[in-house]
Design a protein around this motif. Structure first.
Motif, short mmCIF file in Angstrom:
data_model
loop_
_atom_site.label_atom_id
_atom_site.label_comp_id
_atom_site.label_asym_id
_atom_site.label_seq_id
_atom_site.Cartn_x
_atom_site.Cartn_y
_atom_site.Cartn_z
N HIS A 62 2.68 9.07 -6.30
CA HIS A 62 1.87 10.24 -5.94
C HIS A 62 2.69 11.24 -5.12
N VAL A 63 3.49 10.73 -4.20
CA VAL A 63 4.33 11.58 -3.36
C VAL A 63 5.33 12.35 -4.22
N LEU A 64 5.97 11.68 -5.13
CA LEU A 64 6.96 12.34 -5.99
C LEU A 64 6.34 13.46 -6.81
N GLU A 65 5.17 13.23 -7.34
CA GLU A 65 4.48 14.27 -8.12
C GLU A 65 4.06 15.44 -7.23
N GLU A 66 3.52 15.14 -6.08
CA GLU A 66 3.05 16.19 -5.18
C GLU A 66 4.18 17.06 -4.65
N LEU A 67 5.34 16.46 -4.39
CA LEU A 67 6.48 17.23 -3.87
C LEU A 67 6.99 18.27 -4.85
N LYS A 68 6.66 18.11 -6.11
CA LYS A 68 7.07 19.09 -7.12
C LYS A 68 6.22 20.34 -7.06
N GLY A 91 0.40 13.34 6.41
CA GLY A 91 -0.95 13.50 6.94
C GLY A 91 -1.98 12.92 5.99
N GLY A 92 -1.77 13.10 4.70
CA GLY A 92 -2.68 12.53 3.72
C GLY A 92 -2.61 11.01 3.69
N TYR A 93 -1.42 10.49 3.84
CA TYR A 93 -1.23 9.04 3.81
C TYR A 93 -1.86 8.38 5.05
N THR A 94 -1.69 9.00 6.20
CA THR A 94 -2.22 8.41 7.42
C THR A 94 -3.66 8.76 7.67
N GLY A 95 -4.19 9.72 6.92
CA GLY A 95 -5.58 10.13 7.10
C GLY A 95 -5.76 11.12 8.24
N LEU A 96 -4.67 11.75 8.68
CA LEU A 96 -4.75 12.69 9.80
C LEU A 96 -4.98 14.12 9.37
N ASN A 137 4.78 19.78 1.29
CA ASN A 137 5.96 19.21 1.95
C ASN A 137 5.65 17.79 2.42
N ARG A 138 6.65 17.12 2.94
CA ARG A 138 6.47 15.73 3.37
C ARG A 138 5.48 15.61 4.52
N TRP A 139 5.43 16.62 5.39
CA TRP A 139 4.50 16.59 6.51
C TRP A 139 3.06 16.55 6.01
N ASN A 140 2.74 17.39 5.02
CA ASN A 140 1.40 17.37 4.43
C ASN A 140 1.06 16.02 3.82
N LEU A 141 2.04 15.47 3.10
CA LEU A 141 1.81 14.19 2.44
C LEU A 141 1.65 13.06 3.43
N ASP A 149 0.83 -1.20 0.00
CA ASP A 149 0.00 0.00 0.00
C ASP A 149 0.87 1.25 0.00
N MET A 150 1.90 1.25 0.83
CA MET A 150 2.78 2.39 0.92
C MET A 150 3.57 2.56 -0.37
N GLU A 151 4.03 1.47 -0.95
CA GLU A 151 4.80 1.54 -2.18
C GLU A 151 3.97 2.13 -3.32
N GLY A 152 2.69 1.83 -3.34
CA GLY A 152 1.80 2.40 -4.35
C GLY A 152 1.59 3.89 -4.18
N PHE A 153 1.89 4.41 -3.00
CA PHE A 153 1.73 5.82 -2.70
C PHE A 153 2.92 6.65 -3.17
#
Length: 110
Positions: free
Chosen positions: A87-93, A104-109, A98-102, A80-84
């Motif tokens: 998306h993370v690489l695209e969003e960081l551009k 939060g999105g991954y953990t649902g927080l 930032n990684r903190w936002n991502l 599941d994490m590997e599939g994410f």
């Protein structure tokens, strides 16, 4: 040292002290163990559902096996994490992401 386990004799002392109503900080100071370590082991004991007397009767090896933290994550969680990652690489551009936002999105927080 961070990440090391405590001896089973110290763990049994933590259990005995807590069974007698001693506070976390007092146990920590008495045994020379970090308060968060004491708290971690007491929470782990609580999740296992055993009484203090049951735990104190166990042999050291049995107690260690019962409270040992898992050394690996499940394969499905990793997939599941590997599939994410794409998306993370695209969003960081993007600006303002930032990684903190991502995270939060991954953990649902967030």
């Amino acid at each position: 040292m961070a990440g090391t386990t405590i001896t089973m004799s110290k763990l049994k002392q933590i259990i005995r002290h807590r069974d007698h109503g001693m506070a976390l900080q007092t146990i920590s100071k008495t045994l020379g163990i970090a308060r968060n370590t004491v708290k971690k082991y007491l929470q782990l004991i609580e999740t296992k559902g055993f009484s203090h007397s049951e735990l104190l009767k166990m042999e050291d090896e049995e107690l260690n096996a019962l409270l040992a933290e898992p050394g690996h994550t499940s394969a499905s969680r990793f997939l599941d994490m590997e599939g994410f990652f794409p998306h993370v690489l695209e969003e960081l551009k993007r600006t303002g992401v930032n990684r903190w936002n991502l995270w939060g999105g991954y953990t649902g927080l967030s």
